[in-house]
Design a protein around this motif. Structure first.
Motif, mmCIF file in Angstrom:
data_model
loop_
_atom_site.group_PDB
_atom_site.id
_atom_site.type_symbol
_atom_site.label_atom_id
_atom_site.label_comp_id
_atom_site.label_asym_id
_atom_site.label_seq_id
_atom_site.Cartn_x
_atom_site.Cartn_y
_atom_site.Cartn_z
ATOM 1 N N TYR A 105 0.839 -1.195 0.000
ATOM 2 C CA TYR A 105 0.000 0.000 0.000
ATOM 3 C C TYR A 105 0.873 1.242 0.000
ATOM 4 O O TYR A 105 2.047 1.188 0.389
ATOM 5 N N ASP A 106 0.294 2.372 -0.366
ATOM 6 C CA ASP A 106 0.974 3.649 -0.328
ATOM 7 C C ASP A 106 1.309 3.986 1.128
ATOM 8 O O ASP A 106 0.472 3.822 2.023
ATOM 9 N N TYR A 107 2.522 4.487 1.356
ATOM 10 C CA TYR A 107 2.969 4.755 2.728
ATOM 11 C C TYR A 107 2.096 5.780 3.435
ATOM 12 O O TYR A 107 1.815 5.641 4.624
ATOM 13 N N SER A 108 1.654 6.812 2.733
ATOM 14 C CA SER A 108 0.853 7.840 3.408
ATOM 15 C C SER A 108 -0.466 7.247 3.936
ATOM 16 O O SER A 108 -0.908 7.591 5.028
ATOM 17 N N TYR A 109 -1.068 6.330 3.172
ATOM 18 C CA TYR A 109 -2.284 5.647 3.634
ATOM 19 C C TYR A 109 -1.970 4.810 4.886
ATOM 20 O O TYR A 109 -2.693 4.866 5.890
ATOM 21 N N LEU A 110 -0.884 4.048 4.824
ATOM 22 C CA LEU A 110 -0.510 3.191 5.949
ATOM 23 C C LEU A 110 -0.211 4.029 7.198
ATOM 24 O O LEU A 110 -0.609 3.675 8.301
ATOM 25 N N SER A 111 0.473 5.147 6.995
ATOM 26 C CA SER A 111 0.828 6.030 8.101
ATOM 27 C C SER A 111 -0.417 6.597 8.787
ATOM 28 O O SER A 111 -0.522 6.601 10.010
ATOM 29 N N LYS A 112 -1.383 7.055 7.989
ATOM 30 C CA LYS A 112 -2.628 7.598 8.557
ATOM 31 C C LYS A 112 -3.423 6.514 9.282
ATOM 32 O O LYS A 112 -3.951 6.740 10.374
ATOM 33 N N LEU A 113 -3.523 5.340 8.665
ATOM 34 C CA LEU A 113 -4.246 4.227 9.277
ATOM 35 C C LEU A 113 -3.601 3.841 10.607
ATOM 36 O O LEU A 113 -4.286 3.715 11.623
ATOM 37 N N PHE A 114 -2.295 3.678 10.613
ATOM 38 C CA PHE A 114 -1.563 3.279 11.816
ATOM 39 C C PHE A 114 -1.782 4.296 12.938
ATOM 40 O O PHE A 114 -2.124 3.925 14.061
ATOM 41 N N SER A 115 -1.615 5.576 12.622
ATOM 42 C CA SER A 115 -1.782 6.634 13.632
ATOM 43 C C SER A 115 -3.198 6.676 14.182
ATOM 44 O O SER A 115 -3.400 6.842 15.384
ATOM 45 N N SER A 116 -4.186 6.514 13.305
ATOM 46 C CA SER A 116 -5.571 6.598 13.756
ATOM 47 C C SER A 116 -5.953 5.447 14.675
ATOM 48 O O SER A 116 -6.717 5.623 15.616
ATOM 49 N N VAL A 117 -5.393 4.265 14.436
ATOM 50 C CA VAL A 117 -5.738 3.096 15.248
ATOM 51 C C VAL A 117 -4.839 2.965 16.477
ATOM 52 O O VAL A 117 -5.313 2.687 17.574
ATOM 53 N N GLU A 118 -3.545 3.185 16.305
ATOM 54 C CA GLU A 118 -2.587 2.963 17.392
ATOM 55 C C GLU A 118 -2.379 4.174 18.295
ATOM 56 O O GLU A 118 -1.863 4.045 19.393
ATOM 57 N N GLY A 119 -2.703 5.364 17.794
ATOM 58 C CA GLY A 119 -2.537 6.561 18.602
ATOM 59 C C GLY A 119 -1.118 7.107 18.620
ATOM 60 O O GLY A 119 -0.823 8.048 19.358
ATOM 61 N N ILE A 120 -0.217 6.491 17.856
ATOM 62 C CA ILE A 120 1.144 7.012 17.674
ATOM 63 C C ILE A 120 1.503 6.855 16.197
ATOM 64 O O ILE A 120 0.883 6.070 15.481
#
Length: 189
Positions: A105-120
């Motif tokens: 996947y595109d890194y920006s998508y992964l980064s937003k998803l990770f931050s929204s779920v993990e909180g960091i």
């Protein structure tokens, strides 16, 4: 029909061994097993899935069902593999590129998803993993801080020391003197 099980907290070779042994006890035929996932030869029915879920939970693991959680777990597994178990030069790891390529996947998508779920952020998670690896290497006492800095891809010992103090509240040398074990299990980082 083949099925892939995605498993949370499966972060080391001992984890692979435990999961393999537990699934074999349930007579589940394993085709392939690696950090975070197991390919089995035939799909599980509802009662088998619950048995697997229970035995995994009893051993500190979790069966992951939804795609976003699987993706986040995949990101964590990639980071843990590259930080703690990879033999390639860590100074060459471009995490955003590696994560995007391996997760597909595109890194920006992964980064937003990770931050929204993990909180960091992914970057903060990488830093936390690197600091845990630094702690491990300091406890072993086999490498100098300069060698640890190089091995983990820091630009300088000062950069590592600053990041270490920011995360732990201690300098690396003070951490080494403190005899208490302040390391965390990887699934709690």
């Amino acid at each position: 029909m083949k099925q892939v099980l995605h498993i949370k907290n499966m972060v080391c070779n001992r984890c692979i061994k435990v999961v393999k042994e537990e699934l074999e006890k349930l007579d589940i035929q394993i085709e392939d097993i690696e950090l975070g996932k197991v390919a089995i030869s035939k799909s599980l029915d509802t009662s088998q899935t619950e048995e697997v879920r229970t035995v995994l939970h009893d051993n500190g693991f979790e069966l992951i069902d939804d795609k976003k959680s699987q993706l986040i777990d995949r990101i964590k597994t990639i980071i843990i593999e590259k930080t703690h178990y990879s033999n390639e030069g860590k100074e060459l790891v471009n995490f955003s590129e590696v994560i995007a390529n391996e997760a597909g996947y595109d890194y920006s998508y992964l980064s937003k998803l990770f931050s929204s779920v993990e909180g960091i952020t992914i970057e903060k998670y990488i830093i936390n993993q690197k600091i845990e690896k630094v702690k491990e290497l300091l406890v072993y006492g086999e490498l100098t801080l300069n060698e640890i800095s190089y091995q983990l891809g820091y630009s300088s010992v000062q950069h590592l020391s600053n990041q270490f103090k920011k995360v732990t509240g201690l300098t690396p040398s003070h951490f080494k003197k403190v005899k208490e074990n302040k390391r965390k299990p990887l699934d709690e980082v």
